[in-house]
Design an enzyme around this catalytic site. Structure first.
Site, PDB file in Angstrom:
ATOM      1  N   SER A 234      53.641 -19.209  20.273  1.00 18.21           N
ATOM      2  CA  SER A 234      54.623 -18.287  20.838  1.00 18.21           C
ATOM      3  C   SER A 234      54.577 -16.943  20.124  1.00 18.21           C
ATOM      4  CB  SER A 234      56.028 -18.881  20.734  1.00 18.21           C
ATOM      5  OG  SER A 234      56.170 -19.982  21.571  1.00 18.21           O
TER       6      SER A 234
ATOM      7  N   ASP B 257      62.573 -11.726  26.360  1.00 16.22           N
ATOM      8  CA  ASP B 257      62.138 -12.538  25.217  1.00 16.22           C
ATOM      9  C   ASP B 257      61.093 -11.804  24.373  1.00 16.22           C
ATOM     10  OD1 ASP B 257      62.140 -14.666  23.476  1.00 16.22           O
ATOM     11  OD2 ASP B 257      60.783 -15.902  24.672  1.00 16.22           O
TER      12      ASP B 257
ATOM     13  N   HIS C 155      62.655 -15.753  20.642  1.00 10.22           N
ATOM     14  CA  HIS C 155      62.974 -17.112  20.194  1.00 10.22           C
ATOM     15  C   HIS C 155      62.219 -17.511  18.920  1.00 10.22           C
ATOM     16  CE1 HIS C 155      59.407 -18.235  22.730  1.00 10.22           C
ATOM     17  NE2 HIS C 155      59.212 -19.093  21.749  1.00 10.22           N
TER      18      HIS C 155
END
Length: 416
Positions: free
Chosen positions: A246, A167, A137
């Site tokens: 992230s 992910d 992402h």
């Protein structure tokens, strides 16, 4: 008599003034030279307060206290053992943490390409050749990717491969010849304990290489990241993780990567003490496949599936209202050989862009004991499986549940 009294008074005043002057001179001679080495002390009922030395500005008040200095683990060192460990991990790993910035291109009213949006995240250099692991992402829909290093240099990044189910994405940049990159080694996430200390390094709010500490708050958390993606066995931590973290590493006290920081639970979008990281046991397998093949070589069943709903269940006569309906089974596949049955009755499904599905076949309710209610559950149950693995598939068939052993095979690009 009065004149004598007045004269006496005048003489007394003169004598008093001379004595005062002499006393002032004595004070200046004996006291003033020592001012730089002495300080006035005001005695109080508690502790004496020492005023500033004469050689220091009077506004710099120095207080004399008796508060003891806390004893550290190693008296010869200025840091506690925990502080020294934190510092050592940061110094070992921070240069291997990169800042990833992306740009997503779009078109304006005149159909001219423009930058529609931009984003940023973190990543870890895991190989001296320039391989970087991050989240999918972080780079989703990116038209350009820039990887910035600790020394201020920036490089164009390319996508080696990405795996939506976990992910995890792998990027690559090419460092100049002679440049030795700092890397972070994979650790062990299978033996983590709740309460174990963890360290996160990333770029929250574009503040590069920020370090936060915490503990493992929970293990084995299944987290639904998107409509069709549930990531199992996530590590929960209270180490502060914010937007921009992230893709960055979650480290153990030895500076080894035990997870990839992925998501936070927060109403405000900022850290609320509930963050999650993909375990490195998953990352190790996924990264290896992405570098070797550009995709994850995951075991699959050659099936065409439809999400079961109350409406479909009532129409088809199923007594279960969740699970995945097997619409078709590829002819000659291992799933067909194992005995998985597809539907036989064709119906049109959907209001817009209606498609043909087949009812009357099996409904998958569990895989290896894991409950399968949705497509996300189905993908999550097979996420760590490889071709050749055998799974136990529980299906609802003819109003009863049947367990079927199915050998998984490699994914094929050919449609069913």
């Amino acid at each position: 008599m009065k004149m004598n009294s007045k004269f006496t008074t005048i003489i007394s005043s003169i004598i008093t003034g001379v004595v005062a002057a002499v006393a002032a001179v004595v004070v200046c001679v004996f006291v003033v030279p020592g001012r730089q080495n002495q300080a006035a002390v005001i005695e109080t009922e508690d502790e004496p307060v020492v005023l500033a030395d004469a050689g220091i500005s009077t506004h710099e008040l120095q207080l004399q206290t008796n508060t003891p200095v806390l004893t550290v683990a190693n008296p010869s060192n200025a840091y506690t053992q925990d502080e020294a460990q934190n510092i050592a991990v940061y110094e070992k790993c921070n240069e291997a943490v990169v800042n990833i910035t992306t740009q997503v291109m779009g078109y304006n009213w005149f159909l001219e390409p423009v930058v529609a949006s931009s984003g940023s995240g973190s990543g870890s250099i895991i190989d001296a050749r320039g391989y970087v692991v991050t989240n999918v992402h972080v780079i989703e829909n990116a038209s350009s990717i820039t990887i910035s290093l600790a020394d201020g240099t920036s490089y164009e990044g390319t996508v080696v491969g990405k795996d939506v189910e976990s992910d995890i994405a792998v990027l690559k940049f090419t460092p100049p010849k002679g440049v030795e990159l700092k890397t972070i080694a994979f650790g062990d996430s299978d033996n983590l304990k709740v309460g174990q200390k963890v360290i996160a390094i990333g770029n929250p709010f574009a503040l590069e290489r920020t370090m936060t500490t915490g503990i493992v708050s929970g293990l084995g958390r299944p987290i639904q990241e998107s409509e069709n993606v549930i990531i199992r066995n996530m590590i929960q931590t209270d180490a502060a993780i914010n937007p921009g973290n992230s893709g960055g590493p979650l480290l153990d006290s030895q500076g080894r990567m035990i997870g990839i920081n992925t998501i936070i639970y927060s109403n405000s979008g900022s850290s609320s003490g509930v963050g999650f990281a993909v375990p490195v046991s998953t990352a190790r397998r996924v990264v290896s496949d992405l570098i070797s093949y550009g995709k994850v070589n995951r075991g699959v069943m050659m099936l065409s599936l439809v999400q079961n709903t109350s409406r479909i269940a009532n129409y088809a006569g199923y007594e279960v209202k969740t699970g995945m309906i097997v619409s078709r089974v590829r002819s000659g596949s291992l799933a067909e050989s194992a005995g998985i049955k597809g539907g036989t009755r064709a119906v049109q499904y959907g209001t817009f862009n209606a498609k043909t599905i087949y009812l009357g076949g099996d409904v998958i309710t569990k895989i290896d004991g894991l409950k399968v209610d949705t497509l996300a559950d189905y993908y999550a149950a097979l996420e760590d499986k490889v071709p050749g693995d055998t799974v136990t598939v529980t299906v609802y068939r003819n109003k009863k549940y049947v367990d079927i052993k199915v050998k998984l095979e490699a994914e094929s690009q050919t449609s069913i």
